[in-house]
Motif scaffolding. Structure first.
Motif, PDB file in Angstrom:
ATOM      1  N   ARG A   1      13.199  -2.978   4.791  1.00 32.50           N
ATOM      2  CA  ARG A   1      13.780  -3.741   3.671  1.00 32.50           C
ATOM      3  C   ARG A   1      14.427  -2.799   2.651  1.00 32.50           C
ATOM      4  O   ARG A   1      13.736  -1.966   2.043  1.00 32.50           O
TER       5      ARG A   1
ATOM      6  N   VAL B   1      10.628   5.333   4.833  1.00 32.54           N
ATOM      7  CA  VAL B   1      11.343   4.372   5.677  1.00 32.54           C
ATOM      8  C   VAL B   1      10.767   2.981   5.456  1.00 32.54           C
ATOM      9  O   VAL B   1       9.541   2.803   5.402  1.00 32.54           O
TER      10      VAL B   1
ATOM     11  N   PRO C   1      -6.642  -1.227   9.807  1.00 30.27           N
ATOM     12  CA  PRO C   1      -7.375  -0.749  10.964  1.00 30.27           C
ATOM     13  C   PRO C   1      -6.415  -0.008  11.888  1.00 30.27           C
ATOM     14  O   PRO C   1      -5.235  -0.330  11.958  1.00 30.27           O
TER      15      PRO C   1
ATOM     16  N   THR D   1       2.425   0.171   7.703  1.00 32.24           N
ATOM     17  CA  THR D   1       3.053  -1.104   8.088  1.00 32.24           C
ATOM     18  C   THR D   1       1.945  -2.041   8.589  1.00 32.24           C
ATOM     19  O   THR D   1       0.799  -1.599   8.780  1.00 32.24           O
ATOM     20  N   PRO D   2       2.238  -3.307   8.866  1.00 27.40           N
ATOM     21  CA  PRO D   2       1.179  -4.219   9.335  1.00 27.40           C
ATOM     22  C   PRO D   2       0.515  -3.717  10.637  1.00 27.40           C
ATOM     23  O   PRO D   2       1.150  -3.021  11.450  1.00 27.40           O
TER      24      PRO D   2
ATOM     25  N   LEU E   1       4.329   2.607  16.695  1.00 28.29           N
ATOM     26  CA  LEU E   1       4.875   3.627  15.788  1.00 28.29           C
ATOM     27  C   LEU E   1       4.116   4.942  15.940  1.00 28.29           C
ATOM     28  O   LEU E   1       4.720   6.020  16.054  1.00 28.29           O
TER      29      LEU E   1
ATOM     30  N   TRP F   1       0.806  -1.221   0.000  1.00 28.35           N
ATOM     31  CA  TRP F   1       0.000   0.000   0.000  1.00 28.35           C
ATOM     32  C   TRP F   1       0.841   1.274   0.000  1.00 28.35           C
ATOM     33  O   TRP F   1       0.439   2.302  -0.549  1.00 28.35           O
TER      34      TRP F   1
ATOM     35  N   HIS G   1       1.107  -0.642  14.318  1.00 30.28           N
ATOM     36  CA  HIS G   1       0.552   0.724  14.251  1.00 30.28           C
ATOM     37  C   HIS G   1       0.672   1.470  15.581  1.00 30.28           C
ATOM     38  O   HIS G   1       1.077   2.631  15.622  1.00 30.28           O
TER      39      HIS G   1
ATOM     40  N   ARG H   1      12.986  -2.572  -0.975  1.00 27.75           N
ATOM     41  CA  ARG H   1      11.810  -1.719  -1.177  1.00 27.75           C
ATOM     42  C   ARG H   1      12.253  -0.258  -1.348  1.00 27.75           C
ATOM     43  O   ARG H   1      11.716   0.479  -2.167  1.00 27.75           O
TER      44      ARG H   1
HETATM   45  N1  LIG Z   1      -6.520   1.846   2.858  1.00 25.37           N
HETATM   46  C1  LIG Z   1      -6.510   0.780   2.093  1.00 25.37           C
HETATM   47  O1  LIG Z   1      -7.332   0.591   1.192  1.00 25.37           O
HETATM   48  C2  LIG Z   1      -5.452  -0.263   2.330  1.00 25.37           C
HETATM   49  C3  LIG Z   1      -5.155  -1.228   1.361  1.00 25.37           C
HETATM   50  C4  LIG Z   1      -4.162  -2.173   1.637  1.00 25.37           C
HETATM   51  C5  LIG Z   1      -3.506  -2.160   2.844  1.00 25.37           C
HETATM   52  N2  LIG Z   1      -3.838  -1.216   3.767  1.00 25.37           N
HETATM   53  C6  LIG Z   1      -3.182  -1.196   5.085  1.00 25.37           C
HETATM   54  O2  LIG Z   1      -1.840  -0.762   4.931  1.00 25.37           O
HETATM   55  C7  LIG Z   1      -1.025  -1.369   5.923  1.00 25.37           C
HETATM   56  C8  LIG Z   1       0.140  -2.072   5.239  1.00 25.37           C
HETATM   57  O3  LIG Z   1      -0.378  -3.107   4.433  1.00 25.37           O
HETATM   58  P1  LIG Z   1       0.468  -3.704   3.209  1.00 25.37           P
HETATM   59  O4  LIG Z   1      -0.445  -4.645   2.537  1.00 25.37           O
HETATM   60  O5  LIG Z   1       1.106  -2.599   2.432  1.00 25.37           O
HETATM   61  O6  LIG Z   1       1.595  -4.510   3.992  1.00 25.37           O
HETATM   62  P2  LIG Z   1       2.977  -5.043   3.415  1.00 25.37           P
HETATM   63  O7  LIG Z   1       3.411  -6.137   4.330  1.00 25.37           O
HETATM   64  O8  LIG Z   1       2.884  -5.303   1.942  1.00 25.37           O
HETATM   65  O9  LIG Z   1       3.977  -3.805   3.578  1.00 25.37           O
HETATM   66  C9  LIG Z   1       4.405  -3.344   4.822  1.00 25.37           C
HETATM   67  C10 LIG Z   1       5.815  -2.760   4.654  1.00 25.37           C
HETATM   68  O10 LIG Z   1       6.209  -2.223   5.916  1.00 25.37           O
HETATM   69  C11 LIG Z   1       7.557  -2.601   6.187  1.00 25.37           C
HETATM   70  N3  LIG Z   1       7.680  -2.627   7.638  1.00 25.37           N
HETATM   71  C12 LIG Z   1       7.008  -3.422   8.514  1.00 25.37           C
HETATM   72  N4  LIG Z   1       7.327  -3.099   9.780  1.00 25.37           N
HETATM   73  C13 LIG Z   1       8.214  -2.090   9.710  1.00 25.37           C
HETATM   74  C14 LIG Z   1       8.900  -1.315  10.689  1.00 25.37           C
HETATM   75  N5  LIG Z   1       8.728  -1.511  11.996  1.00 25.37           N
HETATM   76  N6  LIG Z   1       9.742  -0.342  10.256  1.00 25.37           N
HETATM   77  C15 LIG Z   1       9.933  -0.120   8.944  1.00 25.37           C
HETATM   78  N7  LIG Z   1       9.294  -0.808   7.969  1.00 25.37           N
HETATM   79  C16 LIG Z   1       8.445  -1.770   8.348  1.00 25.37           C
HETATM   80  C17 LIG Z   1       7.736  -3.959   5.531  1.00 25.37           C
HETATM   81  O11 LIG Z   1       9.085  -4.210   5.223  1.00 25.37           O
HETATM   82  C18 LIG Z   1       6.871  -3.808   4.277  1.00 25.37           C
HETATM   83  O12 LIG Z   1       7.601  -3.370   3.172  1.00 25.37           O
HETATM   84  C19 LIG Z   1      -1.936  -2.299   6.723  1.00 25.37           C
HETATM   85  O13 LIG Z   1      -2.390  -1.645   7.866  1.00 25.37           O
HETATM   86  C20 LIG Z   1      -3.095  -2.536   5.762  1.00 25.37           C
HETATM   87  O14 LIG Z   1      -4.312  -2.851   6.426  1.00 25.37           O
HETATM   88  C21 LIG Z   1      -4.776  -0.286   3.526  1.00 25.37           C
END
Ligand SMILES: NC(=O)c1ccc[n+]([C@@H]2O[C@H](COP(=O)([O-])OP(=O)(O)OC[C@H]3O[C@@H](n4cnc5c(N)ncnc54)[C@H](O)[C@@H]3O)[C@@H](O)[C@H]2O)c1
Length: 336
Positions: A35, A32, A95, A71-72, A79, A12, A76, A38
């Motif tokens: 990885r 930030v 969420p 991030t996951p 951070l 996202w 949330h 990325r």
């Molecule tokens: N609003 C929307 O429509 C929508 C759509 C998809 C995802 N999301 C939300 O976005 C968030 C991320 O989802 P995603 O699918 O992109 O996940 P993802 O796992 O694809 O990406 C998360 C990224 O965060 C990085 N990361 C994780 N922890 C970290 C940390 N402590 N410090 C630095 N980097 C860190 C990971 O390396 C990864 O690249 C979730 O909360 C998800 O629910 C929202």
């Protein structure tokens, strides 16, 4: 000029970077991710943007005014809380958090720091949802009897949250935005087909103390992709089909009236099947509206559409639903 740092450039994050890049009165100062591969992509697409694997550059950096967290879910809370405590405005992905306690603590931290805390419930900025809000608010639809959503496909199994926490925030936030009445209780059932026990199919019912009910069907295990919301009002009924490329919202002049009868056991129903109206929708990308709302709420003040109150209410429903699933669908009251 608001200098923002975006944390998380996974699935996202790139959408957020692209939209904030084009938002007035802000600059994407930093991206930030833990990885490096990325971050290499960021540099390829946005050569002028600084990148870092050190989270503290975003959370405590003196050159950062606001932090966007993509991030996951499990990450949330920590951070957001650290960023707020360090005087940053925060936009957190949906969420908002993985528990009500975490969400409430984030809100308390934001209020203490006098900083904006916003949750990205992107759907609230879509042309379809804005149109449905307009139709409901101006009385065209009448009193709402039901809200019924289906969000199913062969979805990406998430490693840390179940299908309700992943998909239902979209529909629950739409429900709260369109119909601000507070629900009383939930009941939910679900099933996991993976060893980690996280439900990949789930059904949630949200109950009110009025003649209104909401239902959500979520699945990562469907052979077809369905993204549909049906809203039944006393005057009109609406179908929002997000899989449709253009005619996403249809307003049905369909309804029924119950006639009174001397003999109360006899039901006399008058049905009405009238025209179908397809309203023109704003085609602007929802995320650009969301990004502009975040920056505008910082620079001009005011409450964003996708504010933390909606974020908290969504988490309340999800937490209650989780308890209900663990108790085989038992009714769980929502705590206020
Ligand atoms: N609003 C929307 O429509 C929508 C759509 C998809 C995802 N999301 C939300 O976005 C968030 C991320 O989802 P995603 O699918 O992109 O996940 P993802 O796992 O694809 O990406 C998360 C990224 O965060 C990085 N990361 C994780 N922890 C970290 C940390 N402590 N410090 C630095 N980097 C860190 C990971 O390396 C990864 O690249 C979730 O909360 C998800 O629910 C929202």
């Amino acid at each position: 000029m608001i200098r923002i740092a975006i944390i998380g450039y996974g699935y996202w994050g790139p959408n957020l970077v692209r939209n904030f890049y084009n938002t007035p009165n802000c600059s994407v100062a930093l991206v930030v991710d833990s990885r490096q591969d990325r971050l290499d992509l960021v540099t390829k697409n946005f050569p002028a943007t600084r990148t870092s694997t050190d989270i503290n550059d975003a959370l405590t950096g003196s050159d950062i005014d606001a932090v966007v967290i993509a991030t996951p879910t499990a990450t949330h809370y920590q951070l957001a809380k650290t960023a707020l405590a360090n005087g940053k405005h925060v936009l957190v992905e949906k969420p908002m958090a993985k528990s009500v306690q975490e969400a409430e603590d984030m809100i308390a931290t934001a209020e203490k720091a006098n900083k904006l805390l916003m949750v990205d419930h992107t759907f609230l900025y879509t042309g379809a949802v804005k149109k449905m809000k307009e139709l409901i608010d101006n009385g065209d639809v009448g009193d709402i009897n039901y809200f019924d959503s289906t969000r199913i496909n062969l979805g990406l199994f998430q490693p840390d949250i179940n299908v309700l926490w992943d998909l239902a925030p979209h529909d629950i936030s739409i429900l709260f935005y369109l119909i601000p009445a507070r629900p009383v209780s939930v009941s939910a059932t679900g099933i996991s087909h993976t060893p980690n026990g996280l439900e990949n199919v789930a059904y949630l019912t949200v109950n009110y103390d009025s003649a209104h009910i909401a239902h959500f069907s979520c699945s990562w295990s469907s052979p077809v992709k369905i993204r549909k919301i049906l809203i039944g009002g006393t005057k009109k009924m609406i179908m929002f089909d997000d899989v449709e490329p253009s005619e996403k919202v249809k307003v049905y002049d369909t309804g029924y009236s119950v006639k009174s009868d001397e003999d109360k056991r006899r039901l006399l129903i008058d049905y009405r099947v009238g025209d179908i109206y397809i309203p023109k929708l704003d085609q602007k990308e929802a995320l650009s509206g969301m990004a502009a709302d975040f920056i505008g709420s910082i620079t001009k003040g005011g409450t964003p559409v996708s504010n933390y109150k909606i974020g908290l209410e969504v988490v309340k429903v999800l937490e209650a639903a989780q308890e209900s699933i663990s108790n085989k669908g038992k009714e769980v009251m929502i705590k206020y």
